[in-house]
Design an enzyme around this catalytic site. Structure first.
Site, PDB file in Angstrom:
ATOM      1  N   ASP A   1      58.783  49.420  15.229  1.00 60.44           N
ATOM      2  CA  ASP A   1      57.849  48.720  14.791  1.00 60.44           C
ATOM      3  C   ASP A   1      58.191  48.185  13.125  1.00 60.44           C
ATOM      4  O   ASP A   1      59.075  48.559  12.711  1.00 60.44           O
ATOM      5  CB  ASP A   1      56.817  50.031  14.334  1.00 60.44           C
TER       6      ASP A   1
ATOM      7  N   GLY B   1      51.489  48.532  10.157  1.00 55.23           N
ATOM      8  CA  GLY B   1      51.793  49.944  10.359  1.00 55.23           C
ATOM      9  C   GLY B   1      52.198  50.598   9.025  1.00 55.23           C
ATOM     10  O   GLY B   1      52.093  49.765   8.041  1.00 55.23           O
TER      11      GLY B   1
ATOM     12  N   SER C   1      43.340  44.655  26.508  1.00 54.39           N
ATOM     13  CA  SER C   1      41.997  44.601  25.811  1.00 54.39           C
ATOM     14  C   SER C   1      40.897  43.968  26.657  1.00 54.39           C
ATOM     15  O   SER C   1      40.949  43.196  27.239  1.00 54.39           O
ATOM     16  CB  SER C   1      42.156  43.723  24.546  1.00 54.39           C
TER      17      SER C   1
ATOM     18  N   TYR D   1      43.284  35.787  20.526  1.00 51.89           N
ATOM     19  CA  TYR D   1      43.744  37.322  20.759  1.00 51.89           C
ATOM     20  C   TYR D   1      43.506  37.553  22.140  1.00 51.89           C
ATOM     21  O   TYR D   1      44.727  37.970  22.866  1.00 51.89           O
ATOM     22  CB  TYR D   1      42.803  38.004  19.532  1.00 51.89           C
TER      23      TYR D   1
ATOM     24  N   LYS E   1      46.440  38.539  25.179  1.00 53.54           N
ATOM     25  CA  LYS E   1      46.499  39.568  26.032  1.00 53.54           C
ATOM     26  C   LYS E   1      46.352  39.446  27.531  1.00 53.54           C
ATOM     27  O   LYS E   1      47.027  40.241  28.137  1.00 53.54           O
ATOM     28  CB  LYS E   1      45.203  40.792  25.583  1.00 53.54           C
TER      29      LYS E   1
ATOM     30  N   ARG F   1      26.402  36.490  14.926  1.00 60.85           N
ATOM     31  CA  ARG F   1      27.653  35.698  14.762  1.00 60.85           C
ATOM     32  C   ARG F   1      28.023  35.070  16.124  1.00 60.85           C
ATOM     33  O   ARG F   1      27.684  35.515  17.122  1.00 60.85           O
ATOM     34  CB  ARG F   1      28.977  36.947  14.791  1.00 60.85           C
TER      35      ARG F   1
HETATM   36  N1  LIG Z   1      41.812  49.471  18.081  1.00 64.47           N
HETATM   37  C1  LIG Z   1      41.376  48.688  18.829  1.00 64.47           C
HETATM   38  O1  LIG Z   1      40.338  49.221  18.979  1.00 64.47           O
HETATM   39  C2  LIG Z   1      41.840  48.162  20.111  1.00 64.47           C
HETATM   40  C3  LIG Z   1      41.158  47.494  21.268  1.00 64.47           C
HETATM   41  C4  LIG Z   1      41.704  46.887  22.240  1.00 64.47           C
HETATM   42  C5  LIG Z   1      43.075  46.736  22.226  1.00 64.47           C
HETATM   43  N2  LIG Z   1      43.981  47.274  20.990  1.00 64.47           N
HETATM   44  C6  LIG Z   1      45.236  46.760  21.208  1.00 64.47           C
HETATM   45  O2  LIG Z   1      45.983  48.343  20.911  1.00 64.47           O
HETATM   46  C7  LIG Z   1      47.236  48.211  20.238  1.00 64.47           C
HETATM   47  C8  LIG Z   1      47.399  48.827  18.910  1.00 64.47           C
HETATM   48  O3  LIG Z   1      46.147  48.669  18.101  1.00 64.47           O
HETATM   49  P1  LIG Z   1      45.815  49.256  16.780  1.00 64.47           P
HETATM   50  O4  LIG Z   1      44.442  49.339  16.305  1.00 64.47           O
HETATM   51  O5  LIG Z   1      46.641  50.594  16.658  1.00 64.47           O
HETATM   52  O6  LIG Z   1      46.691  48.141  15.640  1.00 64.47           O
HETATM   53  P2  LIG Z   1      47.566  48.249  14.457  1.00 64.47           P
HETATM   54  O7  LIG Z   1      47.569  47.119  13.840  1.00 64.47           O
HETATM   55  O8  LIG Z   1      47.262  49.358  13.720  1.00 64.47           O
HETATM   56  O9  LIG Z   1      48.934  48.571  15.198  1.00 64.47           O
HETATM   57  C9  LIG Z   1      49.841  47.523  15.636  1.00 64.47           C
HETATM   58  C10 LIG Z   1      51.308  47.959  15.125  1.00 64.47           C
HETATM   59  O10 LIG Z   1      52.261  46.920  15.863  1.00 64.47           O
HETATM   60  C11 LIG Z   1      53.134  46.756  14.797  1.00 64.47           C
HETATM   61  N3  LIG Z   1      53.657  45.307  15.027  1.00 64.47           N
HETATM   62  C12 LIG Z   1      53.003  44.073  14.982  1.00 64.47           C
HETATM   63  N4  LIG Z   1      54.000  43.202  15.046  1.00 64.47           N
HETATM   64  C13 LIG Z   1      54.995  43.684  15.455  1.00 64.47           C
HETATM   65  C14 LIG Z   1      56.336  43.109  15.714  1.00 64.47           C
HETATM   66  N5  LIG Z   1      56.412  41.708  15.654  1.00 64.47           N
HETATM   67  N6  LIG Z   1      57.404  43.884  15.966  1.00 64.47           N
HETATM   68  C15 LIG Z   1      57.104  45.255  16.103  1.00 64.47           C
HETATM   69  N7  LIG Z   1      55.970  46.088  15.609  1.00 64.47           N
HETATM   70  C16 LIG Z   1      54.914  45.124  15.297  1.00 64.47           C
HETATM   71  C17 LIG Z   1      52.695  47.048  13.614  1.00 64.47           C
HETATM   72  O11 LIG Z   1      53.069  46.974  12.320  1.00 64.47           O
HETATM   73  C18 LIG Z   1      51.598  48.019  13.732  1.00 64.47           C
HETATM   74  O12 LIG Z   1      52.140  49.423  13.398  1.00 64.47           O
HETATM   75  C19 LIG Z   1      47.376  46.436  19.755  1.00 64.47           C
HETATM   76  O13 LIG Z   1      48.143  45.957  20.881  1.00 64.47           O
HETATM   77  C20 LIG Z   1      45.912  46.262  20.156  1.00 64.47           C
HETATM   78  O14 LIG Z   1      45.753  44.692  20.425  1.00 64.47           O
HETATM   79  C21 LIG Z   1      43.206  48.000  19.881  1.00 64.47           C
END
Ligand SMILES: NC(=O)c1ccc[n+]([C@@H]2O[C@H](COP(=O)([O-])OP(=O)(O)OC[C@H]3O[C@@H](n4cnc5c(N)ncnc54)[C@H](O)[C@@H]3O)[C@@H](O)[C@H]2O)c1
Length: 317
Positions: A31, A36, A115, A139, A143, A279
């Site tokens: 990460d 994060g 997603s 976005y 995905k 929206r």
């Molecule tokens: N939270 C939701 O409701 C939701 C819904 C659908 C899909 N998702 C997917 O689930 C995953 C996690 O979501 P989340 O809510 O925990 O998001 P988040 O932003 O909290 O976590 C994403 C993590 O990826 C890391 N990251 C980003 N770019 C990076 C890179 N180039 N190299 C290494 N690390 C990198 C960030 O530092 C972060 O810790 C994502 O892929 C998101 O698209 C989330």
């Protein structure tokens, strides 16, 4: 089994790290902490503070690994409209780098965080995995591009993979060292924003004239702990080669007003709200059909909207 969790310091990834290591998995994290938080990493665990864009970082993180849970990426719809090239670079190119590195390291198992945004505005609700995929923002398009890339990789290089198409993930998880929960900035998710609503900064309700029972949008929410358990079940199915896609949600929708009512019940206080115009691009109802995940992963959500709201509330206190 030794699992690399990319994005393991983010919201969902940090909770996956915690649950999996307490279940006896060996866990490593890759990460860059761009969204994060390094303070979520448990002591003694291998943490590569590096990027999907740097091959050497990925190679280091993959050492000794059997499977990858790939959470890392950018996930803000609005930001993706403003900076589509950033989303292409990190999500799509970053995943390409990861897949190439996995091939070199002979790591052939992957579970990917896809997603509901891949579907766009659905013609039928609940949404099945066979629905048309017509994302309405960059976005969702990234995905979908990654899902296609993984399908190709499974055919040409014998990858065994599952894409899990999450709807709205909510809730928190209590680890021994404290609560792990959403710490997004900006926070775009409804439940934390409802709980942080104040008279000076009320939570906005976008549209009160939708064709729904109370006039507000209906969305599908899944508790983050149920979601992580689905990943563990998905990992268990990765035996041959191929790429399967499963929706993860509760299969039940909650309107914005129902979420607010759950928050009022949990807090014992009225939540300040502000009615706002609809929206652009917001469909009235987005609910998952989760029968595939039930059948093939033997998975079913066990926690409802009350737990999602109550756990988020506790994690804030
Ligand atoms: N939270 C939701 O409701 C939701 C819904 C659908 C899909 N998702 C997917 O689930 C995953 C996690 O979501 P989340 O809510 O925990 O998001 P988040 O932003 O909290 O976590 C994403 C993590 O990826 C890391 N990251 C980003 N770019 C990076 C890179 N180039 N190299 C290494 N690390 C990198 C960030 O530092 C972060 O810790 C994502 O892929 C998101 O698209 C989330």
């Amino acid at each position: 089994m030794h699992v690399l969790i990319t994005g393991g310091t983010g919201y969902i990834g940090s909770i996956a790290v915690e649950i999996m290591r307490t279940q006896g998995f060996e866990v490593s994290i890759l990460d860059d902490c761009s969204t994060g938080h390094a303070d979520s990493v448990p002591t003694g665990l291998r943490f590569v503070a590096g990027s999907l864009l740097v091959r050497a970082d990925i190679d280091q993180a993959l050492e000794g690994v059997d499977a990858v849970l790939h959470f890392a990426g950018k996930s803000l719809v609005g930001e993706s409209v403003e900076k589509p090239e950033l989303y292409q670079r990190i999500n799509v190119d970053g995943t390409r780098n990861l897949l190439d590195a996995m091939k070199s390291a002979h790591v052939m198992k992957m579970v990917f965080s896809s997603s509901a945004a891949t579907y766009g505005e659905p013609k039928e609700v609940p949404i099945r995995e066979s629905a048309a995929t017509l994302p309405t923002n960059p976005y969702g398009a990234t995905k979908l591009a990654i899902d296609h890339m993984i399908t190709a990789e499974s055919k040409t290089h014998h990858l065994s993979a599952v894409s899990l198409r999450y709807f709205n993930v909510a809730g928190a998880h209590k680890a021994e060292r404290g609560w792990l929960s959403e710490r997004h900035n900006p926070e775009t998710h409804l439940i934390p924003n409802v709980l942080r609503s104040t008279p000076n900064n009320p939570v906005r309700i976008f549209g009160t004239d939708w064709q729904t029972p109370d006039g507000t949008c209906i969305r599908d929410y899944v508790h983050v702990v149920d979601l992580v358990n689905a990943h563990i079940k998905a990992l268990e199915t990765l035996t041959g080669t191929g790429h399967e896609i499963y929706n993860l949600g509760s299969g039940t929708g909650y309107s914005v007003r129902q979420v607010i009512a759950a928050a009022e019940k949990a807090t014992g206080q009225a939540i300040p709200t502000q009615d706002s115009p609809r929206r652009d691009g917001d469909p009235a109802v987005l609910v998952a059909d989760i029968s595939r995940a039930k059948q093939y992963l033997q998975w079913e959500p066990s926690l409802g909207i009350e737990e999602m709201v109550a756990d988020t509330l506790q994690s804030f206190q």
